[in-house]
Design a protein around this motif. Structure first.
Motif, PDB file in Angstrom:
ATOM      1  N   ILE A 161      -2.762 -10.234   3.718  1.00  0.00           N
ATOM      2  CA  ILE A 161      -3.476 -10.004   4.979  1.00  0.00           C
ATOM      3  C   ILE A 161      -2.925 -10.897   6.079  1.00  0.00           C
ATOM      4  CG2 ILE A 161      -5.721 -10.177   6.114  1.00  0.00           C
ATOM      5  CD1 ILE A 161      -6.997  -9.317   3.530  1.00  0.00           C
TER       6      ILE A 161
ATOM      7  N   GLU B 226      -3.913 -11.375  -2.098  1.00  0.00           N
ATOM      8  CA  GLU B 226      -4.420 -10.479  -1.064  1.00  0.00           C
ATOM      9  C   GLU B 226      -4.578 -11.226   0.251  1.00  0.00           C
ATOM     10  OE1 GLU B 226      -7.521  -8.078  -2.490  1.00  0.00           O
ATOM     11  OE2 GLU B 226      -7.747  -6.953  -0.628  1.00  0.00           O
TER      12      GLU B 226
ATOM     13  N   ASP C 198     -13.727  -5.635  -5.976  1.00  0.00           N
ATOM     14  CA  ASP C 198     -14.270  -6.433  -4.871  1.00  0.00           C
ATOM     15  C   ASP C 198     -15.125  -5.550  -3.955  1.00  0.00           C
ATOM     16  OD1 ASP C 198     -11.539  -6.464  -2.467  1.00  0.00           O
ATOM     17  OD2 ASP C 198     -12.046  -5.027  -4.037  1.00  0.00           O
TER      18      ASP C 198
ATOM     19  N   PRO D 161      -0.063  -0.908  -5.682  1.00  0.00           N
ATOM     20  CA  PRO D 161      -0.820  -1.207  -4.474  1.00  0.00           C
ATOM     21  C   PRO D 161      -1.927  -2.225  -4.733  1.00  0.00           C
ATOM     22  CG  PRO D 161      -1.622   0.825  -5.429  1.00  0.00           C
ATOM     23  CD  PRO D 161      -0.555   0.314  -6.348  1.00  0.00           C
TER      24      PRO D 161
ATOM     25  N   PRO E 251       0.818  -1.209   0.000  1.00  0.00           N
ATOM     26  CA  PRO E 251       0.000   0.000   0.000  1.00  0.00           C
ATOM     27  C   PRO E 251       0.857   1.267   0.000  1.00  0.00           C
ATOM     28  CG  PRO E 251       0.101  -0.907   2.192  1.00  0.00           C
ATOM     29  CD  PRO E 251       0.833  -1.869   1.302  1.00  0.00           C
ATOM     30  N   ASP E 252       0.172   2.409  -0.057  1.00  0.00           N
ATOM     31  CA  ASP E 252       0.861   3.695   0.017  1.00  0.00           C
ATOM     32  C   ASP E 252       1.627   3.796   1.319  1.00  0.00           C
ATOM     33  OD1 ASP E 252      -1.429   6.022  -1.621  1.00  0.00           O
ATOM     34  OD2 ASP E 252      -0.183   4.380  -2.332  1.00  0.00           O
TER      35      ASP E 252
ATOM     36  N   GLY F 260      -5.067   3.134  -2.670  1.00  0.00           N
ATOM     37  CA  GLY F 260      -3.701   3.013  -2.164  1.00  0.00           C
ATOM     38  C   GLY F 260      -3.576   2.553  -0.731  1.00  0.00           C
ATOM     39  N   VAL F 261      -4.700   2.151  -0.108  1.00  0.00           N
ATOM     40  CA  VAL F 261      -4.640   1.765   1.300  1.00  0.00           C
ATOM     41  C   VAL F 261      -4.423   0.255   1.402  1.00  0.00           C
ATOM     42  CG1 VAL F 261      -6.150   1.559   3.300  1.00  0.00           C
ATOM     43  CG2 VAL F 261      -6.000   3.687   2.086  1.00  0.00           C
ATOM     44  N   ASP F 262      -3.776  -0.232   2.467  1.00  0.00           N
ATOM     45  CA  ASP F 262      -3.497  -1.670   2.548  1.00  0.00           C
ATOM     46  C   ASP F 262      -4.790  -2.464   2.767  1.00  0.00           C
ATOM     47  OD1 ASP F 262      -2.906  -0.686   5.595  1.00  0.00           O
ATOM     48  OD2 ASP F 262      -3.747  -2.725   5.517  1.00  0.00           O
ATOM     49  N   PRO F 263      -4.780  -3.765   2.417  1.00  0.00           N
ATOM     50  CA  PRO F 263      -6.013  -4.559   2.423  1.00  0.00           C
ATOM     51  C   PRO F 263      -6.706  -4.603   3.783  1.00  0.00           C
ATOM     52  CG  PRO F 263      -4.242  -5.769   1.375  1.00  0.00           C
ATOM     53  CD  PRO F 263      -3.641  -4.530   1.908  1.00  0.00           C
ATOM     54  N   VAL F 264      -5.935  -4.632   4.858  1.00  0.00           N
ATOM     55  CA  VAL F 264      -6.579  -4.728   6.173  1.00  0.00           C
ATOM     56  C   VAL F 264      -7.322  -3.430   6.491  1.00  0.00           C
ATOM     57  CG1 VAL F 264      -6.158  -4.984   8.631  1.00  0.00           C
ATOM     58  CG2 VAL F 264      -4.896  -6.394   7.012  1.00  0.00           C
TER      59      VAL F 264
ATOM     60  N   GLY G 270     -15.123  -9.199  -1.147  1.00  0.00           N
ATOM     61  CA  GLY G 270     -16.074  -9.105  -2.252  1.00  0.00           C
ATOM     62  C   GLY G 270     -17.384  -9.761  -1.882  1.00  0.00           C
TER      63      GLY G 270
ATOM     64  N   TYR H 106     -19.471  -5.226  -2.110  1.00  0.00           N
ATOM     65  CA  TYR H 106     -19.973  -4.863  -0.779  1.00  0.00           C
ATOM     66  C   TYR H 106     -21.214  -3.983  -0.871  1.00  0.00           C
ATOM     67  CZ  TYR H 106     -15.195  -6.177   0.625  1.00  0.00           C
ATOM     68  OH  TYR H 106     -14.012  -6.819   0.811  1.00  0.00           O
TER      69      TYR H 106
ATOM     70  N   LEU I  19      -1.491   6.743   6.248  1.00  0.00           N
ATOM     71  CA  LEU I  19      -2.603   6.952   5.328  1.00  0.00           C
ATOM     72  C   LEU I  19      -3.890   6.278   5.787  1.00  0.00           C
ATOM     73  CD1 LEU I  19      -3.528   8.096   2.597  1.00  0.00           C
ATOM     74  CD2 LEU I  19      -2.884   5.924   1.577  1.00  0.00           C
TER      75      LEU I  19
ATOM     76  N   LEU J 100       0.364  -9.612   7.234  1.00  0.00           N
ATOM     77  CA  LEU J 100       0.210  -8.406   8.043  1.00  0.00           C
ATOM     78  C   LEU J 100      -0.218  -8.725   9.461  1.00  0.00           C
ATOM     79  CD1 LEU J 100      -1.562  -5.594   6.007  1.00  0.00           C
ATOM     80  CD2 LEU J 100       0.712  -5.588   7.005  1.00  0.00           C
TER      81      LEU J 100
ATOM     82  N   ASP K  73     -15.934  -1.634   7.277  1.00  0.00           N
ATOM     83  CA  ASP K  73     -16.672  -1.870   8.523  1.00  0.00           C
ATOM     84  C   ASP K  73     -17.353  -0.591   8.969  1.00  0.00           C
ATOM     85  OD1 ASP K  73     -14.349  -4.236  10.071  1.00  0.00           O
ATOM     86  OD2 ASP K  73     -16.105  -4.518   8.775  1.00  0.00           O
TER      87      ASP K  73
ATOM     88  N   ARG L 165      -8.423  -1.309   4.420  1.00  0.00           N
ATOM     89  CA  ARG L 165      -9.568  -1.166   3.523  1.00  0.00           C
ATOM     90  C   ARG L 165     -10.803  -1.812   4.128  1.00  0.00           C
ATOM     91  NH1 ARG L 165     -10.389  -3.112  -1.812  1.00  0.00           N
ATOM     92  NH2 ARG L 165      -8.627  -4.543  -1.718  1.00  0.00           N
ATOM     93  N   ARG L 166     -10.586  -3.001   4.677  1.00  0.00           N
ATOM     94  CA  ARG L 166     -11.727  -3.707   5.255  1.00  0.00           C
ATOM     95  C   ARG L 166     -12.236  -3.003   6.500  1.00  0.00           C
ATOM     96  NH1 ARG L 166      -9.021  -6.723   2.106  1.00  0.00           N
ATOM     97  NH2 ARG L 166     -10.036  -8.468   1.048  1.00  0.00           N
TER      98      ARG L 166
END
Lengths: 368, 305, 245
Positions: free
Chosen positions: B300, B296, C196, B192, B39-40, C165-169, B256, C200, C138, B303, C176, C171-172
């Motif tokens: 996750i 992805e 994806d 990203p 990510p950024d 540009g935000v990380d996957p975690v 998704g 939602y 960010l 992370l 929420d 983003r979720r």
């Protein structure tokens, strides 16, 4: 109303947290007041004048004493011949010369009138007029004193001669000033902005990561402005000759050559600014505040430098426009040749070399 | 010889010495399409800038084409291609003029290496007289790629070339990159977007300046050692909440259309228990099936560790 | 179901160029509505009209019950907005930002205080309240930004590519927050490039060349285009686009 106050509070936060803005907001007015208050005045004080007393009689001595007593003049007494006086004007050392002819006192006693020769450097017509007024009032004063004790009215007639600008045209003063200003503005500001712009868009990064030498990038930016500025100089000269009726008394080629030097000085200044700044806004601000203002104030074209306190006079020596202004005046208005301006040219050359070296040394071949 | 090597590269910024790149090491093989995925703020741009010699590292060493990034920077600058983020092109020059300019900067001409860019350039050629500032995102991308390739670089560095561009253009861009590989150019790309990782030969996952893992996309998936399921029900929002408070849940997150779920204890019995539990909570139309993890999912998981 | 957004042949022209062409749709209260389209398709133009930022050339629309021609000020008071490009003031602290935006929307001091505490606790920012927003990572910025946008409990919140540009975690976590807001009855109008995230949403629309070419639930769209994922649906629709490329 409450919303409005919310906005106001936020804006205060923005302003107070921006150091650069704070400096300008508070620093600038203080500096301006100090400079305008102490340094800048259109009054003409401490003008260097030469008094040549060929009469050496009581009256001339008395009048000279009176002139000395007034604060307006810094007097150098010497017995110069005409040729020497003209030379002194050429070098710009003196602004006015007062010549008492041999029979000054004699004529006054016998013919009840006498002449006083007053020669002035009229390249700055305002200054010349002011000086004429001063000397006339001192003379008139003295004349009145004499007449108190005399039966017949005595007349002392100052015969004024304006050198270089007999018609006292204002253009003589401001055309060279405008030339200095315009060149400075275009070259410094435009060059600075142009290079910083590349940094902002990001194309500078790509150019750095290439075989192309960065110094060539910079030079390639200077060239269009060099040529444009020369075009500017020529247009200004054409306008001044044909529209303002201000001829170029000296060598046009020399004038253009010196202008080119000054352009290069300004370009290196622009380059130096661009090397140290990261945003176009800051570049523009520094160019305007840092370059335009000092040029206006310290070049000598709006306010006589002699009137300023010594520290500011010393500062003015670092302003390239000051030297260029002298050079242009000498060539255009006084019609002088290189011999009279080699010193100023050398100084400009020195400033240019210094600026260019510092700029190149500071040019970053990396981003940080 | 490796095309790119990094050994314990570190970069800090500012007085507080914020660590942007933390002891990063990896290598890129010649002719590889290597992806730096994160990510950024992960440190991707900082790494690129060090590799292209625009920044000096605070620790560690690195080479590009065998040249040291500190001592031999001039050689590197002569041979690499670089596109920094946001397609830095001259907005007021046309497509044609931009291309000619960059060719000249590298001491070559457009004709000399035209074969390399032909497939890409023909898509924008009809607009060659248009100013770069007036191009769409997708077209700017293509032009930027041409400009970076025009001097036939040995290594091509592309910093987030697909950011801010719609999915269709992104897909086409990666197709172009794959075709370039055939020309034996090493390509290092940062992005990203996790889904683009599968287009690379190998990837390095990066977050907060640290490398989380380096692998081929296939091996990254194989290294995922939890069982992964997709699950859905009629009320997704409630499902997420309920699964996250279920004691056998190892991890559960939205993905998704489905949720992706891993269980702490996984056998036939626990699966039945789960379905029973959800049924008792009133969930309808529950669908549960095992799936292969995506990049992805790997990211996750890394992370969370 | 209360309809909070209703448009009928909404159009915006710039000279000869029709940026948004006869946009017609409805959004119900509490819905999460995804607004998709390629760059240049007209999404931004359409959104600006809905936010009361741009007067349409023709067509009708009511946002939160207010007319898009005559009542733009009321619209602005009843919506929230957040975009990737601008969210919060980087040189103000977390608390100052909350206070500022709360103040603009006319929240009373008491309400502001309690809401801001709630927000800070929910995001876990207790130890960062006095930090300048510019110094936050960010992901936290985006989450904070969204929370500030819904601080005044608007009827609708417009989100323009909020998770770029935000990380996957993160983003979720962001989604929420979106779900929670939708539960409270806030309607969410979101644009995104992450397919994806399209899943939602309750319903999505896809704009191509200024028109809405598809409008349905993700499930129905996939059936309609015989696609396995929203990615494929989008690809089918967008690749025939003349605008953009």
């Amino acid at each position: 109303m409450k919303q409005f106050l919310t906005f106001v509070k936020k804006e205060f936060a923005h302003v107070l947290r921006d150091r650069k803005t704070m400096v300008i907001l508070f620093g600038l007015p203080i500096v301006q007041i100090l400079i305008f208050g102490f340094a800048l005045s259109n009054e003409v004080k401490n003008s260097k004048i030469v008094i040549a007393d060929y009469a050496k009689d009581n009256i001339s001595q008395e009048l000279i004493a009176k002139i000395e007593a007034s604060q307006y003049f810094e007097i150098e007494k010497s017995l110069m011949r005409q040729g020497e006086i003209e030379a002194a004007f050429k070098t710009g050392k003196i602004k006015m010369a007062i010549v008492f002819p041999e029979n000054f006192g004699h004529d006054l006693m016998h013919d009840n009138k006498s002449q006083l020769q007053v020669i002035l450097d009229a390249t700055d017509p305002n200054q010349a007029t002011t000086l004429t007024n001063y000397i006339s009032s001192v003379v008139a004063d003295y004349q009145m004193e004499l007449n108190k004790t005399n039966a017949a009215p005595l007349q002392i007639l100052p015969e004024t001669r304006m050198l270089y600008n007999p018609q006292l045209k204002g253009a003589h003063n401001f055309v060279p000033g405008v030339m200095a200003l315009v060149l400075m503005l275009v070259c410094v500001m435009m060059t600075a902005i142009s290079i910083v712009r590349e940094k902002e868009i990001g194309t500078m990064e790509i150019l750095l990561v290439s075989p192309f030498k960065p110094i060539l990038v910079v030079l390639s930016k200077a060239v269009p402005y060099l040529i444009l500025s020369l075009v500017n100089v020529i247009s200004i000269l054409l306008l001044s000759v044909f529209v303002l009726d201000l001829p170029v008394n000296g060598s046009v080629l020399l004038l253009i050559a010196e202008s080119t030097l000054f352009i290069i000085t300004s370009l290196s200044l622009g380059l130096l600014i661009s090397v140290r700044t990261q945003s176009q806004q800051v570049a523009m601000l520094i160019s305007l505040m840092g370059m335009l203002l000092p040029t206006l104030l310290f070049s000598g074209f709006m306010f006589p430098i002699e009137n300023m306190p010594l520290p500011l006079q010393i500062i003015s020596n670092a302003v390239p426009a000051k030297w260029y202004y002298i050079i242009v005046k000498n060539i255009m208005i006084k019609g002088l040749g290189f011999a009279s301006i080699w010193k100023e040219t050398l100084i400009l050359l020195g400033i240019t070399l210094f600026l260019t070296t510092v700029a190149i040394k500071n040019f970053k071949i990396r981003l940080a | 010889m490796q095309a790119v090597t990094l050994n314990n590269i570190t970069k800090t910024y500012g007085k507080e010495k914020t660590v942007a790149v933390d002891n990063v090491s990896f290598t890129v093989n010649k002719g590889e399409l290597f992806g730096l995925i994160g990510p950024d703020g992960a440190g991707k741009s900082s790494i690129f800038r060090m590799l292209t010699t625009l920044l000096l590292p605070d620790g560690g060493t690195a080479t590009v084409d065998g040249f040291d990034i500190v001592k031999d920077y001039k050689s590197i600058r002569n041979t690499v291609g670089y596109m920094p983020g946001k397609f830095s092109l001259y907005q007021d020059l046309s497509i044609e003029e931009n291309l000619n300019f960059f060719a000249t900067v590298f001491g070559t001409t457009v004709e000399e290496n035209y074969d390399l860019i032909r497939d890409i350039y023909v898509q924008i050629e009809p607009f060659k007289k248009r100013r770069a500032g007036k191009l769409s995102g997708g077209m700017k991308q293509k032009l930027a790629l041409c400009c970076a390739l025009i001097h036939k670089p040995t290594v091509l560095f592309l910093d987030e070339p697909t950011t801010g561009v719609d999915p269709v253009s992104r897909k086409e861009f990666w197709e172009m990159l794959k075709r370039l590989k055939a020309q034996d150019i090493t390509i290092v790309v940062s992005t990203p977007y996790m889904d683009e990782a599968t287009m690379c030969d190998r990837i390095a996952l990066i977050q907060n300046g640290k490398i989380l893992g380096i692998n081929t996309p296939e091996d990254a998936v194989k290294a995922y050692d939890w069982n992964l399921y997709k699950i859905r029900a009629r009320k997704m929002y409630n499902l997420v909440r309920d699964l996250n408070s279920y004691q056998n849940t190892l991890s559960c997150y939205a993905f998704g259309e489905y949720l992706h779920l891993s269980l702490k204890q996984d056998d036939a019995r626990t699966k039945a228990d789960l379905l029973h539990h959800l049924d008792s909570l009133g969930h309808l139309d529950v669908e549960l099936a095992p799936i292969e993890p995506t990049i992805e999912d790997c990211f996750i998981k890394l992370l969370k560790n | 179901m209360e309809v909070v957004i209703k448009t009928d042949k909404l159009t915006k022209r710039f000279g000869d160029f029709v940026a948004a062409n006869e946009i017609t749709f409805e959004v119900s209260k509490g819905e999460i509505f995804g607004f998709l389209g390629a760059n240049g398709a007209g999404k931004t133009t359409a959104m600006r009209m809905l936010c009361g930022l741009s007067i349409p050339s023709s067509g009708e629309a009511t946002i939160a019950g207010f007319d898009v021609y005559k009542q733009t000020e009321q619209i602005k008071r009843n919506i929230g907005y957040m975009s990737q490009k601008f969210s919060l003031y980087e040189d103000l602290t977390v608390v100052e930002n909350i206070q500022f935006f709360g103040g603009i929307y006319g929240l009373s001091d008491k309400t502001l205080k309690s809401k801001s505490e709630e927000l800070i606790n929910q995001l876990g920012l207790q130890s960062e309240t006095k930090k300048l927003v510019g110094s936050l990572p960010l992901g936290w910025k985006q989450k904070l930004s969204f929370s500030v946008a819904v601080l005044h409990e608007p009827k609708i919140v417009f989100l323009d590519e909020p998770t770029g540009g935000v990380d996957p975690v993160t983003r979720r976590q962001f989604w929420d927050l979106i779900y929670e807001a939708a539960e409270k009855g806030i309607t969410i109008f979101v644009t995104t490039h992450y397919m994806d995230e399209a899943e939602y949403c309750n319903r999505i629309s896809i704009m191509v060349d200024g028109r809405i070419k598809a409008l349905d639930t993700p499930g129905n769209l996939k059936k309609q285009f015989s696609a396995g994922s929203m990615d494929e649906v989008f690809y089918e629709l967008a690749r025939g686009a003349k605008r953009g490329d």
